[in-house]
Scaffold this motif. Structure first.
Motif, PDB file in Angstrom:
ATOM      1  N   ASN A 188       0.847   3.877   3.269  1.00  0.00           N
ATOM      2  CA  ASN A 188       2.221   3.400   3.159  1.00  0.00           C
ATOM      3  C   ASN A 188       2.511   3.140   1.684  1.00  0.00           C
ATOM      4  O   ASN A 188       1.591   2.842   0.916  1.00  0.00           O
ATOM      5  N   ALA A 189       3.788   3.179   1.314  1.00  0.00           N
ATOM      6  CA  ALA A 189       4.131   2.941  -0.091  1.00  0.00           C
ATOM      7  C   ALA A 189       5.451   2.191  -0.216  1.00  0.00           C
ATOM      8  O   ALA A 189       6.394   2.432   0.535  1.00  0.00           O
ATOM      9  N   VAL A 190       5.471   1.271  -1.186  1.00  0.00           N
ATOM     10  CA  VAL A 190       6.703   0.604  -1.607  1.00  0.00           C
ATOM     11  C   VAL A 190       6.824   0.813  -3.114  1.00  0.00           C
ATOM     12  O   VAL A 190       5.900   0.482  -3.865  1.00  0.00           O
TER      13      VAL A 190
ATOM     14  N   ILE B 116       8.320   1.758 -13.092  1.00  0.00           N
ATOM     15  CA  ILE B 116       7.990   1.994 -11.686  1.00  0.00           C
ATOM     16  C   ILE B 116       6.775   1.149 -11.328  1.00  0.00           C
ATOM     17  O   ILE B 116       5.728   1.242 -11.979  1.00  0.00           O
ATOM     18  N   GLU B 117       6.918   0.331 -10.291  1.00  0.00           N
ATOM     19  CA  GLU B 117       5.776  -0.426  -9.768  1.00  0.00           C
ATOM     20  C   GLU B 117       5.544   0.024  -8.331  1.00  0.00           C
ATOM     21  O   GLU B 117       6.373  -0.222  -7.456  1.00  0.00           O
ATOM     22  N   ASN B 118       4.427   0.691  -8.104  1.00  0.00           N
ATOM     23  CA  ASN B 118       4.102   1.204  -6.777  1.00  0.00           C
ATOM     24  C   ASN B 118       2.996   0.377  -6.133  1.00  0.00           C
ATOM     25  O   ASN B 118       2.022   0.011  -6.794  1.00  0.00           O
ATOM     26  N   ILE B 119       3.185   0.103  -4.856  1.00  0.00           N
ATOM     27  CA  ILE B 119       2.127  -0.532  -4.068  1.00  0.00           C
ATOM     28  C   ILE B 119       1.800   0.388  -2.898  1.00  0.00           C
ATOM     29  O   ILE B 119       2.641   0.620  -2.021  1.00  0.00           O
ATOM     30  N   TYR B 120       0.603   0.930  -2.929  1.00  0.00           N
ATOM     31  CA  TYR B 120       0.110   1.750  -1.819  1.00  0.00           C
ATOM     32  C   TYR B 120      -0.809   0.889  -0.955  1.00  0.00           C
ATOM     33  O   TYR B 120      -1.624   0.117  -1.476  1.00  0.00           O
TER      34      TYR B 120
ATOM     35  N   ALA C  40       2.237  10.417  -6.427  1.00  0.00           N
ATOM     36  CA  ALA C  40       1.747  10.688  -5.069  1.00  0.00           C
ATOM     37  C   ALA C  40       0.230  10.641  -5.050  1.00  0.00           C
ATOM     38  O   ALA C  40      -0.416  10.878  -6.083  1.00  0.00           O
ATOM     39  N   PRO C  41      -0.375  10.345  -3.889  1.00  0.00           N
ATOM     40  CA  PRO C  41      -1.836  10.408  -3.784  1.00  0.00           C
ATOM     41  C   PRO C  41      -2.362  11.817  -4.079  1.00  0.00           C
ATOM     42  O   PRO C  41      -1.680  12.815  -3.813  1.00  0.00           O
TER      43      PRO C  41
ATOM     44  N   THR D 290      -2.898  -2.219  -1.832  1.00  0.00           N
ATOM     45  CA  THR D 290      -2.037  -3.403  -2.018  1.00  0.00           C
ATOM     46  C   THR D 290      -2.000  -3.921  -3.459  1.00  0.00           C
ATOM     47  O   THR D 290      -1.342  -4.929  -3.721  1.00  0.00           O
ATOM     48  N   GLU D 291      -2.669  -3.249  -4.398  1.00  0.00           N
ATOM     49  CA  GLU D 291      -2.621  -3.675  -5.797  1.00  0.00           C
ATOM     50  C   GLU D 291      -1.571  -2.861  -6.546  1.00  0.00           C
ATOM     51  O   GLU D 291      -1.619  -1.634  -6.541  1.00  0.00           O
TER      52      GLU D 291
END
Length: 375
Positions: free
Chosen positions: A236-238, A252-256, A193-194, A332-333
């Protein structure tokens, strides 16, 4: 002619087939790789074997002459992206695999993931070692709501998710494990989480999902989170999560993404829920490894949790409720890390020393990937 006929009688037809392509897997590290799922680029195979029939080919271990389990990975595409194989490769050695025409065996399913609408929008995933779940929209605002990843410990290599939900009694060990892990208002078993203004900015639960691949060797899915206010930053997050057969840890690959200055770095934390009683803790900031051997829960045994960051770790610490590892990301990275669990009653990892060694070896494997070539 008689000799050939004799050989044909004693050798499986598969091994007499002509090799169409050869896969060479090289392990340059000092660690034996056991039951490792290896990704082989499909386009590279097509270059060597352009007329391959996807329903009529086998992968053969050159030493054992036996079929190797494989999976055609699509990554949510209509076309094949990779072939996944599960192999053992000793340290400082090579393994050769042959691709030939032939009927593949029916491979045992070793990974599985699914949306669980019958249980308040849970999403659950598992492999032949361990199982996990996370929570959806339906549970928000209830006394069951939790922010992190949950662990379902198991001591069987069979898939148990469907059976446990069917029984609706997964807090009881019926011989193959149970759910006794406590998440609460923490990141549980390694969610991210942020971390803005020295505060964890939890999102709501996931509201959309998508399965990209589903076994037998790797299951991959996406969880999509609606925009939330992360300390004044709209985010936003994916999250793309995959679990390989034989592994204790998910990738886990997160894109915020956020509308603020996209060149701005956003601090994030990976967290592991901490128990009131004493346990064993590993915080290796330099290597990005965070490990926890929980205190034993009476008859239920001991759960181990661990996370490995692949981006520079700026800080690790322990607060009242969780272990935390901090890194930074940009809009987006993708940011990639690994997180997972083990259970002493499974009989494989039975003490803190073994768990921390597992995490350290896993980290070395990430940094020293197997080399794959096609001939």
């Amino acid at each position: 002619m008689k000799l050939f006929f004799y050989l044909a009688l004693i050798m499986p037809v598969t091994f007499l087939a002509q090799t169409k392509a050869t896969i060479i897997i090289e392990n340059n590290s000092n660690i034996d790789r056991k039951k490792t799922v290896v990704t082989v680029n499909w386009k590279n195979i097509l270059e060597r074997y352009p007329k391959i029939d996807t329903s009529n080919f086998v992968v053969i271990n050159s030493k054992t002459k036996k079929q190797v389990a494989y999976q055609l990975e699509h990554q949510n595409s209509s076309s094949i992206q990779n072939v996944l194989v599960q192999v053992d490769v000793k340290a400082k050695s090579k393994l050769t695999l042959y691709i030939q025409e032939g009927k593949p065996e029916i491979f045992t399913v070793k990974t599985y993931a699914r949306y669980v609408p019958e249980r308040k929008d849970d999403f659950a995933w598992e492999n032949d070692q361990i199982a996990f779940r996370t929570y959806g929209k339906a549970i928000e605002g209830s006394n069951e709501d939790a922010y992190g990843f949950d662990v379902w410990v198991k001591r069987t290599n069979k898939m148990i998710i469907n059976e446990r939900y069917k029984l609706a009694d997964y807090h009881t060990d019926h011989g193959d494990g149970l759910d006794y892990y406590q998440v609460g208002h923490t990141l549980g078993a390694g969610n991210m989480a942020p971390y803005v203004k020295d505060t964890i900015r939890y999102s709501a639960n996931y509201h959309q999902w998508k399965v990209l691949d589903n076994g037998p060797l790797r299951s991959t899915f996406q969880l999509i989170y609606d925009e939330w206010n992360a300390g004044g930053i709209k985010v936003n997050a994916v999250k793309t999560i995959s679990l390989d057969a034989g592994s204790q840890l998910s990738r886990i690959e997160n894109i915020y993404s956020y509308d603020d200055d996209k060149s701005m770095s956003l601090p994030v934390v990976v967290g592991i829920s901490k128990r009131p009683a004493a346990g064993n803790i590993l915080l290796n900031e330099q290597q990005g490894i965070m490990g926890y051997w929980e205190p034993t829960f009476e008859k239920n045994g001991t759960t181990a949790i661990g996370s490995i960051l692949t981006t520079p770790t700026t800080n690790m610490w322990i607060d009242k409720t969780q272990l935390l590892a901090k890194t930074t990301i940009k809009s987006t990275e993708p940011v990639v890390y690994y997180t997972g669990a083990a259970w002493d009653k499974a009989g494989k990892i039975t003490d803190a020393k073994k768990w921390f060694q597992y995490l350290e070896n896993f980290s070395l494997e990430i940094k020293n990937p197997l080399l794959v070539s096609i001939k």
